[in-house]
Design a protein around this motif. Structure first.
Motif, PDB file in Angstrom:
ATOM      1  N   ASN A 190       0.826  -1.210   0.000  1.00  0.00           N
ATOM      2  CA  ASN A 190       0.000   0.000   0.000  1.00  0.00           C
ATOM      3  C   ASN A 190       0.860   1.260   0.000  1.00  0.00           C
ATOM      4  OD1 ASN A 190      -2.389  -1.551   0.117  1.00  0.00           O
ATOM      5  ND2 ASN A 190      -2.185  -1.727   2.324  1.00  0.00           N
ATOM      6  N   ASP A 191       1.892   1.250  -0.844  1.00  0.00           N
ATOM      7  CA  ASP A 191       2.820   2.373  -1.001  1.00  0.00           C
ATOM      8  C   ASP A 191       3.600   2.703   0.268  1.00  0.00           C
ATOM      9  OD1 ASP A 191       2.154   2.757  -3.690  1.00  0.00           O
ATOM     10  OD2 ASP A 191       0.419   3.975  -3.151  1.00  0.00           O
ATOM     11  N   ARG A 192       3.719   1.767   1.174  1.00  0.00           N
ATOM     12  CA  ARG A 192       4.480   1.959   2.409  1.00  0.00           C
ATOM     13  C   ARG A 192       5.581   0.905   2.475  1.00  0.00           C
ATOM     14  NH1 ARG A 192       3.986  -0.080   7.780  1.00  0.00           N
ATOM     15  NH2 ARG A 192       5.056   1.320   9.210  1.00  0.00           N
ATOM     16  N   ARG A 193       6.811   1.336   2.727  1.00  0.00           N
ATOM     17  CA  ARG A 193       7.934   0.408   2.836  1.00  0.00           C
ATOM     18  C   ARG A 193       7.903  -0.268   4.203  1.00  0.00           C
ATOM     19  NH1 ARG A 193      14.289   1.416   3.267  1.00  0.00           N
ATOM     20  NH2 ARG A 193      14.950  -0.633   2.576  1.00  0.00           N
ATOM     21  N   LYS A 194       8.014  -1.577   4.200  1.00  0.00           N
ATOM     22  CA  LYS A 194       8.020  -2.353   5.440  1.00  0.00           C
ATOM     23  C   LYS A 194       9.324  -3.119   5.541  1.00  0.00           C
ATOM     24  CE  LYS A 194       3.134  -2.919   6.124  1.00  0.00           C
ATOM     25  NZ  LYS A 194       2.187  -3.781   6.773  1.00  0.00           N
ATOM     26  N   ALA A 195       9.792  -3.311   6.769  1.00  0.00           N
ATOM     27  CA  ALA A 195      11.024  -4.037   7.032  1.00  0.00           C
ATOM     28  C   ALA A 195      10.721  -5.198   7.965  1.00  0.00           C
ATOM     29  CB  ALA A 195      12.050  -3.113   7.671  1.00  0.00           C
ATOM     30  N   PHE A 196      11.395  -6.328   7.729  1.00  0.00           N
ATOM     31  CA  PHE A 196      11.205  -7.514   8.554  1.00  0.00           C
ATOM     32  C   PHE A 196      12.571  -8.040   8.988  1.00  0.00           C
ATOM     33  CE2 PHE A 196       7.725  -7.248   5.512  1.00  0.00           C
ATOM     34  CZ  PHE A 196       6.643  -7.171   6.375  1.00  0.00           C
ATOM     35  N   CYS A 197      12.748  -8.273  10.284  1.00  0.00           N
ATOM     36  CA  CYS A 197      14.035  -8.734  10.809  1.00  0.00           C
ATOM     37  C   CYS A 197      14.351 -10.132  10.285  1.00  0.00           C
ATOM     38  CB  CYS A 197      14.032  -8.714  12.336  1.00  0.00           C
ATOM     39  SG  CYS A 197      12.959  -9.937  13.107  1.00  0.00           S
ATOM     40  N   ASP A 198      15.589 -10.562  10.501  1.00  0.00           N
ATOM     41  CA  ASP A 198      16.015 -11.857   9.979  1.00  0.00           C
ATOM     42  C   ASP A 198      15.206 -13.010  10.562  1.00  0.00           C
ATOM     43  OD1 ASP A 198      17.175 -11.317  12.437  1.00  0.00           O
ATOM     44  OD2 ASP A 198      19.119 -12.145  11.910  1.00  0.00           O
ATOM     45  N   SER A 199      14.839 -12.928  11.840  1.00  0.00           N
ATOM     46  CA  SER A 199      14.052 -14.011  12.456  1.00  0.00           C
ATOM     47  C   SER A 199      12.668 -14.110  11.829  1.00  0.00           C
ATOM     48  CB  SER A 199      13.921 -13.781  13.961  1.00  0.00           C
ATOM     49  OG  SER A 199      15.175 -13.835  14.577  1.00  0.00           O
ATOM     50  N   CYS A 200      11.984 -12.986  11.717  1.00  0.00           N
ATOM     51  CA  CYS A 200      10.648 -12.989  11.116  1.00  0.00           C
ATOM     52  C   CYS A 200      10.715 -13.373   9.642  1.00  0.00           C
ATOM     53  CB  CYS A 200       9.992 -11.620  11.277  1.00  0.00           C
ATOM     54  SG  CYS A 200       9.515 -11.251  12.972  1.00  0.00           S
ATOM     55  N   SER A 201      11.767 -12.946   8.966  1.00  0.00           N
ATOM     56  CA  SER A 201      11.933 -13.291   7.551  1.00  0.00           C
ATOM     57  C   SER A 201      12.030 -14.800   7.380  1.00  0.00           C
ATOM     58  CB  SER A 201      13.193 -12.635   6.978  1.00  0.00           C
ATOM     59  OG  SER A 201      13.077 -11.244   7.015  1.00  0.00           O
ATOM     60  N   ARG A 202      12.837 -15.457   8.217  1.00  0.00           N
ATOM     61  CA  ARG A 202      12.984 -16.917   8.123  1.00  0.00           C
ATOM     62  C   ARG A 202      11.681 -17.620   8.483  1.00  0.00           C
ATOM     63  NH1 ARG A 202      18.149 -15.944  10.271  1.00  0.00           N
ATOM     64  NH2 ARG A 202      17.379 -16.253  12.365  1.00  0.00           N
ATOM     65  N   GLU A 203      11.013 -17.173   9.555  1.00  0.00           N
ATOM     66  CA  GLU A 203       9.800 -17.840  10.020  1.00  0.00           C
ATOM     67  C   GLU A 203       8.639 -17.699   9.043  1.00  0.00           C
ATOM     68  OE1 GLU A 203       8.948 -16.324  13.907  1.00  0.00           O
ATOM     69  OE2 GLU A 203      10.832 -17.081  14.730  1.00  0.00           O
ATOM     70  N   ASN A 204       8.621 -16.637   8.256  1.00  0.00           N
ATOM     71  CA  ASN A 204       7.488 -16.359   7.372  1.00  0.00           C
ATOM     72  C   ASN A 204       7.841 -16.402   5.893  1.00  0.00           C
ATOM     73  OD1 ASN A 204       5.375 -15.620   9.436  1.00  0.00           O
ATOM     74  ND2 ASN A 204       7.033 -14.263  10.025  1.00  0.00           N
ATOM     75  N   LEU A 205       8.929 -17.068   5.556  1.00  0.00           N
ATOM     76  CA  LEU A 205       9.399 -17.109   4.170  1.00  0.00           C
ATOM     77  C   LEU A 205       8.349 -17.677   3.213  1.00  0.00           C
ATOM     78  CD1 LEU A 205      11.668 -16.634   2.174  1.00  0.00           C
ATOM     79  CD2 LEU A 205      12.513 -18.923   2.705  1.00  0.00           C
ATOM     80  N   ARG A 206       7.717 -18.762   3.583  1.00  0.00           N
ATOM     81  CA  ARG A 206       6.709 -19.390   2.695  1.00  0.00           C
ATOM     82  C   ARG A 206       5.548 -18.442   2.430  1.00  0.00           C
ATOM     83  NH1 ARG A 206       9.287 -23.141   0.077  1.00  0.00           N
ATOM     84  NH2 ARG A 206      10.133 -24.736   1.403  1.00  0.00           N
ATOM     85  N   SER A 207       5.127 -17.724   3.439  1.00  0.00           N
ATOM     86  CA  SER A 207       4.040 -16.770   3.274  1.00  0.00           C
ATOM     87  C   SER A 207       4.441 -15.641   2.324  1.00  0.00           C
ATOM     88  CB  SER A 207       3.645 -16.184   4.632  1.00  0.00           C
ATOM     89  OG  SER A 207       2.664 -15.200   4.487  1.00  0.00           O
ATOM     90  N   MET A 208       5.682 -15.175   2.467  1.00  0.00           N
ATOM     91  CA  MET A 208       6.174 -14.112   1.585  1.00  0.00           C
ATOM     92  C   MET A 208       6.259 -14.589   0.151  1.00  0.00           C
ATOM     93  SD  MET A 208       9.249 -12.501   3.782  1.00  0.00           S
ATOM     94  CE  MET A 208       9.044 -12.080   5.499  1.00  0.00           C
ATOM     95  N   GLU A 209       6.766 -15.805  -0.041  1.00  0.00           N
ATOM     96  CA  GLU A 209       6.881 -16.359  -1.394  1.00  0.00           C
ATOM     97  C   GLU A 209       5.504 -16.528  -2.020  1.00  0.00           C
ATOM     98  OE1 GLU A 209       9.004 -19.966  -0.679  1.00  0.00           O
ATOM     99  OE2 GLU A 209      10.933 -19.049  -1.147  1.00  0.00           O
ATOM    100  N   GLY A 210       4.512 -16.891  -1.223  1.00  0.00           N
ATOM    101  CA  GLY A 210       3.173 -17.111  -1.729  1.00  0.00           C
ATOM    102  C   GLY A 210       2.522 -15.853  -2.273  1.00  0.00           C
TER     103      GLY A 210
END
Length: 53
Positions: free
Chosen positions: A26-46
């Motif tokens: 929604n035109d807003r930049r979001k950042a995700f830490c390394d732990s959250c990135s690893r835990e939610n990788l499948r969701s992001m890829e989807g």
């Protein structure tokens, strides 16, 4: 200061954030830490369009 938009973790001053992931929603930049990135990788890829994978 960089803050994880999922868990609220803050990056320490001067700390390398190379393992963090970034997204634009929604035109807003979001950042995700390394732990959250690893835990939610499948969701992001989807959420990616098939042309990216």
């Amino acid at each position: 200061m960089l803050t994880c938009d999922f868990c609220g973790r803050r990056a320490e001053e001067g700390a390398a954030t190379l393992t963090w992931t970034f997204a634009v929603e929604n035109d807003r930049r979001k950042a995700f830490c390394d732990s959250c990135s690893r835990e939610n990788l499948r969701s992001m890829e989807g959420k990616l369009d098939s042309e990216f994978w």
